[in-house]
Design an enzyme around this catalytic site. Structure first.
Site, PDB file in Angstrom:
ATOM      1  N   LYS A  67       0.813  -1.231   0.000  1.00 19.20           N
ATOM      2  CA  LYS A  67       0.000   0.000   0.000  1.00 19.20           C
ATOM      3  C   LYS A  67       0.846   1.281   0.000  1.00 19.20           C
ATOM      4  CE  LYS A  67      -4.037  -2.108   2.172  1.00 19.20           C
ATOM      5  NZ  LYS A  67      -5.051  -2.000   3.216  1.00 19.20           N
ATOM      6  N   ASP A 103      -9.888   2.448   2.392  1.00 15.75           N
ATOM      7  CA  ASP A 103      -9.908   1.831   3.727  1.00 15.75           C
ATOM      8  C   ASP A 103     -10.508   2.818   4.726  1.00 15.75           C
ATOM      9  OD1 ASP A 103      -8.686  -0.573   3.000  1.00 15.75           O
ATOM     10  OD2 ASP A 103      -6.674   0.224   3.297  1.00 15.75           O
ATOM     11  N   GLY A 126       0.194   1.235  12.622  1.00 11.52           N
ATOM     12  CA  GLY A 126       0.628   0.858  11.276  1.00 11.52           C
ATOM     13  C   GLY A 126      -0.265   1.513  10.228  1.00 11.52           C
ATOM     14  N   ALA A 128      -3.003   0.411   8.732  1.00 10.47           N
ATOM     15  CA  ALA A 128      -4.452   0.320   8.981  1.00 10.47           C
ATOM     16  C   ALA A 128      -4.863   1.351  10.022  1.00 10.47           C
ATOM     17  CB  ALA A 128      -4.797  -1.084   9.461  1.00 10.47           C
ATOM     18  N   ARG A 152       5.758   5.189  18.414  1.00  9.55           N
ATOM     19  CA  ARG A 152       5.074   5.178  17.100  1.00  9.55           C
ATOM     20  C   ARG A 152       3.701   5.841  17.192  1.00  9.55           C
ATOM     21  NH1 ARG A 152       4.384  -0.185  13.864  1.00  9.55           N
ATOM     22  NH2 ARG A 152       4.231   1.150  12.033  1.00  9.55           N
ATOM     23  N   TYR A 217      -9.953 -10.533  11.084  1.00  5.77           N
ATOM     24  CA  TYR A 217     -11.073 -11.425  10.802  1.00  5.77           C
ATOM     25  C   TYR A 217     -10.583 -12.803  10.401  1.00  5.77           C
ATOM     26  CZ  TYR A 217     -10.418 -10.243   5.853  1.00  5.77           C
ATOM     27  OH  TYR A 217      -9.891 -10.037   4.611  1.00  5.77           O
TER      28      TYR A 217
HETATM   29  P1  ATR Z   1      -0.638  -2.641   9.212  1.00  4.58           P
HETATM   30  O1  ATR Z   1      -0.024  -1.787   8.164  1.00  4.58           O
HETATM   31  O2  ATR Z   1      -1.449  -3.791   8.693  1.00  4.58           O
HETATM   32  O3  ATR Z   1      -1.395  -1.850  10.242  1.00  4.58           O
HETATM   33  P2  ATR Z   1       1.902  -2.925  10.608  1.00  4.58           P
HETATM   34  O4  ATR Z   1       2.443  -1.671  10.077  1.00  4.58           O
HETATM   35  O5  ATR Z   1       2.794  -4.143  10.579  1.00  4.58           O
HETATM   36  O6  ATR Z   1       0.571  -3.419   9.896  1.00  4.58           O
HETATM   37  O7  ATR Z   1       1.406  -2.665  12.116  1.00  4.58           O
HETATM   38  C1  ATR Z   1       1.042  -3.683  12.948  1.00  4.58           C
HETATM   39  C2  ATR Z   1       0.489  -3.077  14.243  1.00  4.58           C
HETATM   40  O8  ATR Z   1       0.153  -4.161  15.131  1.00  4.58           O
HETATM   41  C3  ATR Z   1       1.502  -2.213  15.004  1.00  4.58           C
HETATM   42  O9  ATR Z   1       0.807  -1.178  15.640  1.00  4.58           O
HETATM   43  C4  ATR Z   1       2.100  -3.207  16.002  1.00  4.58           C
HETATM   44  O10 ATR Z   1       2.655  -2.606  17.157  1.00  4.58           O
HETATM   45  P3  ATR Z   1       4.212  -2.105  17.168  1.00  4.58           P
HETATM   46  O11 ATR Z   1       4.250  -0.800  16.474  1.00  4.58           O
HETATM   47  O12 ATR Z   1       4.532  -2.000  18.613  1.00  4.58           O
HETATM   48  O13 ATR Z   1       4.986  -3.185  16.452  1.00  4.58           O
HETATM   49  C5  ATR Z   1       0.866  -4.001  16.350  1.00  4.58           C
HETATM   50  N1  ATR Z   1       1.167  -5.307  16.922  1.00  4.58           N
HETATM   51  C6  ATR Z   1       1.609  -6.410  16.262  1.00  4.58           C
HETATM   52  N2  ATR Z   1       1.760  -7.433  17.115  1.00  4.58           N
HETATM   53  C7  ATR Z   1       1.403  -6.974  18.354  1.00  4.58           C
HETATM   54  C8  ATR Z   1       1.344  -7.563  19.668  1.00  4.58           C
HETATM   55  N3  ATR Z   1       1.662  -8.839  19.880  1.00  4.58           N
HETATM   56  N4  ATR Z   1       0.915  -6.781  20.685  1.00  4.58           N
HETATM   57  C9  ATR Z   1       0.564  -5.487  20.490  1.00  4.58           C
HETATM   58  N5  ATR Z   1       0.587  -4.884  19.268  1.00  4.58           N
HETATM   59  C10 ATR Z   1       1.027  -5.620  18.229  1.00  4.58           C
END
Ligand code: ATR
Length: 273
Positions: A67, A103, A126, A128, A152, A217
């Site tokens: 994206k 989105d 992230g 989303a 972040r 989901y």
């Molecule tokens: P996307 O673009 O799909 O939103 P991403 O950029 O990989 O995906 O972001 C994933 C999100 O899920 C992040 O906010 C991540 O938190 P971090 O910034 O701390 O990595 C969060 N996330 C993933 N696994 C997690 C976990 N086990 N507990 C809490 N947050 C988690």
């Protein structure tokens, strides 16, 4: 025959082809238009996007992990795509690549009530999350942001600030779960069976009559959704957002009113994603 596609890596699990082809058929375009899934590795994305118009493609959906890259490759982009920094919908027209982000609109359309003035909590930082935060703040909600890595959350809060809204919410580390009318989980927690209550700042017994959006989901309701529903919350799942973003994309490509019920039935009827 105008062609459409979803580009991702991997992409074989995507429900978009079934959902969009069902919609095209319902609109009487089934003979004319076709929507397919194309698996593209990141290093192939640019060449692929540049080749698609010549192969008869009118547009494409873009999914994980492309994206941000797709947005960067576009010639022109909508305000939402610019603020979010990511595109999930492209239009190939007039020799240009146009980028959109449905989105954001898809989330707003999936909500049972307009979020204006609501106190909202977005979990995650992230791509989303960025779409959700931009969408909700633009609609006039007060949006707090929590992320496991709190720096972040701060970053995203500051980057998506500057809208013409006085009270827009904050990056937060401590949560009063009951204070929010709307909670949106954009993190991946729960996707692989993890216990969301072990990873997110939410308590299983802390829900009330709120709206919970869980973008995760699977084949059934998520752990988070079930706990929220048991407490009387209204639950919006990730599939409904998939349907709504897809409907907005289809409208951009065809200019026609999308058959939401047909799209929903197709998206929900697929057992494996
Ligand atoms: P996307 O673009 O799909 O939103 P991403 O950029 O990989 O995906 O972001 C994933 C999100 O899920 C992040 O906010 C991540 O938190 P971090 O910034 O701390 O990595 C969060 N996330 C993933 N696994 C997690 C976990 N086990 N507990 C809490 N947050 C988690």
């Amino acid at each position: 025959m105008p062609r459409l596609a979803v580009l991702g890596h991997p992409v074989s699990h995507s429900r978009s082809p079934a959902m969009q082809n069902a919609a095209l058929a319902a609109l009487g375009l089934g003979e004319e238009w076709r929507y397919e899934a194309i698996d593209v590795a990141p290093e192939e994305l640019e060449a692929c996007l540049r080749a698609l118009p010549g192969e008869g493609f009118a547009g494409a959906n873009i999914t994980v992990p492309h994206k941000t890259a797709a947005f960067a490759l576009a010639d022109v982009s909508s305000e939402g795509a610019q603020r979010i920094g990511a595109a999930n919908t492209l239009v190939f027209a007039d020799g240009q690549i146009q980028a959109h982000n449905t989105d954001a609109g898809g989330l707003v359309a999936a909500l049972p009530v307009a979020p204006r003035g609501a106190r909202a909590l977005v979990l995650g930082a992230g791509g989303a999350a960025r779409a959700a935060i931009w969408a909700l703040r633009t609609e006039g909600a007060i949006v707090d942001i929590w992320n496991r890595t709190s720096a972040r959350a701060e970053e995203v809060h500051l980057e998506l600030g500057g809208l013409q809204i006085e009270v827009q919410g904050n990056a937060v580390t401590a949560i009063d779960q009951s204070a929010y009318e709307l909670i949106v989980n954009t993190t991946a927690v729960g996707l692989h069976g993890e216990d969301p209550f072990a990873h997110l700042p939410l308590r299983r017994d802390g829900f009330s009559e709120q709206i919970l959006v869980d973008m995760v989901y699977g084949d059934g309701p998520s752990t988070l959704s079930m706990a929220a529903a048991a407490a009387g919350a209204t639950v919006v799942d990730g599939l409904e957002i998939l349907v709504q973003q897809g409907a907005l994309s289809l409208q951009i490509w065809t200019g026609l009113e999308p058959p939401l019920d047909v799209m929903r039935a197709a998206a929900y009827s697929l057992g494996d994603r």
